[in-house]
Design a protein around this motif. Structure first.
Motif, PDB file in Angstrom:
ATOM      1  N   UNK A 220       0.840  -1.193   0.000  1.00  0.00           N
ATOM      2  CA  UNK A 220       0.000   0.000   0.000  1.00  0.00           C
ATOM      3  C   UNK A 220       0.880   1.249   0.000  1.00  0.00           C
ATOM      4  N   UNK A 221       0.326   2.359  -0.498  1.00  0.00           N
ATOM      5  CA  UNK A 221       1.126   3.555  -0.719  1.00  0.00           C
ATOM      6  C   UNK A 221       0.366   4.804  -0.293  1.00  0.00           C
ATOM      7  N   UNK A 222       0.943   5.530   0.632  1.00  0.00           N
ATOM      8  CA  UNK A 222       0.402   6.811   1.057  1.00  0.00           C
ATOM      9  C   UNK A 222       1.068   7.926   0.248  1.00  0.00           C
ATOM     10  N   UNK A 223       0.349   9.027   0.054  1.00  0.00           N
ATOM     11  CA  UNK A 223       0.885  10.125  -0.738  1.00  0.00           C
ATOM     12  C   UNK A 223       2.194  10.661  -0.152  1.00  0.00           C
ATOM     13  N   UNK A 224       2.302  10.681   1.177  1.00  0.00           N
ATOM     14  CA  UNK A 224       3.508  11.219   1.814  1.00  0.00           C
ATOM     15  C   UNK A 224       4.737  10.385   1.473  1.00  0.00           C
ATOM     16  N   UNK A 225       4.555   9.080   1.254  1.00  0.00           N
ATOM     17  CA  UNK A 225       5.680   8.228   0.900  1.00  0.00           C
ATOM     18  C   UNK A 225       6.292   8.642  -0.432  1.00  0.00           C
ATOM     19  N   UNK A 226       5.466   9.132  -1.331  1.00  0.00           N
ATOM     20  CA  UNK A 226       5.961   9.558  -2.634  1.00  0.00           C
ATOM     21  C   UNK A 226       6.862  10.776  -2.489  1.00  0.00           C
ATOM     22  N   UNK A 227       6.458  11.711  -1.654  1.00  0.00           N
ATOM     23  CA  UNK A 227       7.208  12.963  -1.514  1.00  0.00           C
ATOM     24  C   UNK A 227       8.623  12.733  -1.015  1.00  0.00           C
ATOM     25  N   UNK A 228       8.854  11.662  -0.236  1.00  0.00           N
ATOM     26  CA  UNK A 228      10.168  11.398   0.322  1.00  0.00           C
ATOM     27  C   UNK A 228      10.817  10.163  -0.291  1.00  0.00           C
ATOM     28  N   UNK A 229      10.308   9.703  -1.419  1.00  0.00           N
ATOM     29  CA  UNK A 229      10.841   8.497  -2.046  1.00  0.00           C
ATOM     30  C   UNK A 229      12.186   8.768  -2.727  1.00  0.00           C
ATOM     31  N   UNK A 230      12.920   7.690  -2.945  1.00  0.00           N
ATOM     32  CA  UNK A 230      14.196   7.774  -3.683  1.00  0.00           C
ATOM     33  C   UNK A 230      13.954   7.985  -5.174  1.00  0.00           C
ATOM     34  N   UNK A 231      12.808   7.550  -5.647  1.00  0.00           N
ATOM     35  CA  UNK A 231      12.429   7.720  -7.048  1.00  0.00           C
ATOM     36  C   UNK A 231      10.997   7.289  -7.244  1.00  0.00           C
ATOM     37  N   UNK A 232      10.328   7.882  -8.244  1.00  0.00           N
ATOM     38  CA  UNK A 232       8.929   7.562  -8.542  1.00  0.00           C
ATOM     39  C   UNK A 232       8.785   7.470 -10.060  1.00  0.00           C
TER      40      UNK A 232
END
Length: 273
Positions: A220-232
């Motif tokens: 599962x993926x929360x929007x906040x995880x995207x903002x601090x991800x290593x890449x998307x």
């Protein structure tokens, strides 16, 4: 390309005719698949057909068998000399009377159209849509139906925000996918994840390739995880797009992981797969 395959025949695009009473036109009652052509072959045909069959089961829509579709694809590829590009398969329920109930003995419309073009590797700016949600409880979230109005509205929303793409949340507020692509996110240690189908993500064919090769796992993926991800990244059959901005915030990028993902789609097929 000037030719298409329509209901058993190769016809000129400007001479092709579909009834104005076709339910694909009047109601969006149908399915489609967009398949990549690489070195003159259609890639992942059987995965596309499996999804088409499942969509037909959900809609109660007869689907042609794989052998018949493959023959039609061969005829179109031979006629167009297409080496690199895509073929879109469109299957509608065909003509029907007014009203929602499908005809008992309808004749589906099957069309194949070809387009040249290379696999696209680009960057993209995205927003999180505030207008559109993916309903993970709906069977329609798992099929490629002809009705793409939610995606169109989300793309218009993105354009108004000077972005090219929109991420879609599900009814629980978690990230499901984008308007046309699977989302892949890298954690700090480089682990690649994508939301499961149960979160409202379409079971994409490119997504299936990455899962089968063990490069990506579901989470599962929360929007906040995207903002601090290593890449998307946003991936589908025809493209790999790295997200560089989300909701106005610059995101980290990772060239090495981009190359790892791209390698999965550079394979030259030596047979129908």
């Amino acid at each position: 390309m000037s030719l298409m395959w329509l209901n058993g025949e190769l016809v000129a695009l400007d001479a092709a005719r579909i009834s104005p009473m076709d339910r694909g036109f009047t109601l969006g009652d149908g399915l489609f698949e967009t398949m990549r052509v690489r070195a003159g072959w259609v890639m992942n045909l059987y995965a596309h057909m499996a999804r088409l069959v499942e969509g037909g089961r959900v809609l109660g829509l007869p689907v042609p068998d794989t052998a018949a579709v493959r023959q039609a694809l061969c005829e179109l590829l031979d006629a167009t000399d297409l080496e690199e590009g895509s073929i879109r398969l469109t299957l509608s329920r065909g003509e029907g009377p007014r009203g929602l109930q499908p005809p008992v003995n309808g004749r589906p419309t099957l069309a194949l159209t070809a387009s040249p073009g290379a696999f696209a590797r680009t960057t993209v700016r995205a927003i999180t849509s505030k207008l559109i949600r993916r309903d993970e409880t709906s069977p329609l979230s798992r099929i490629k139906s002809l009705n793409y109005l939610p995606g169109i509205l989300a793309r218009q929303e993105a354009a108004r925000a000077s972005a090219e793409e929109a991420l879609l949340l599900n009814m629980q507020g978690r990230v499901a996918e984008s308007t046309i692509s699977t989302i892949i996110v890298a954690s700090e240690d480089g682990e690649l994840t994508t939301p499961p189908v149960s979160e409202g993500a379409l079971p994409g064919v490119a997504r299936g390739v990455l899962l089968a090769r063990g490069l990506v796992r579901e989470a599962t993926l929360e929007n906040e995880q995207i903002l601090w991800a290593r890449g998307v990244w946003l991936v589908n059959t025809l493209s790999l797009r790295e997200v560089t901005v989300l909701d106005g915030q610059a995101l980290a990028t990772d060239l090495a992981l981009t190359e790892t993902l791209a390698t999965c789609f550079d394979t030259v097929p030596d047979a129908w797969s």
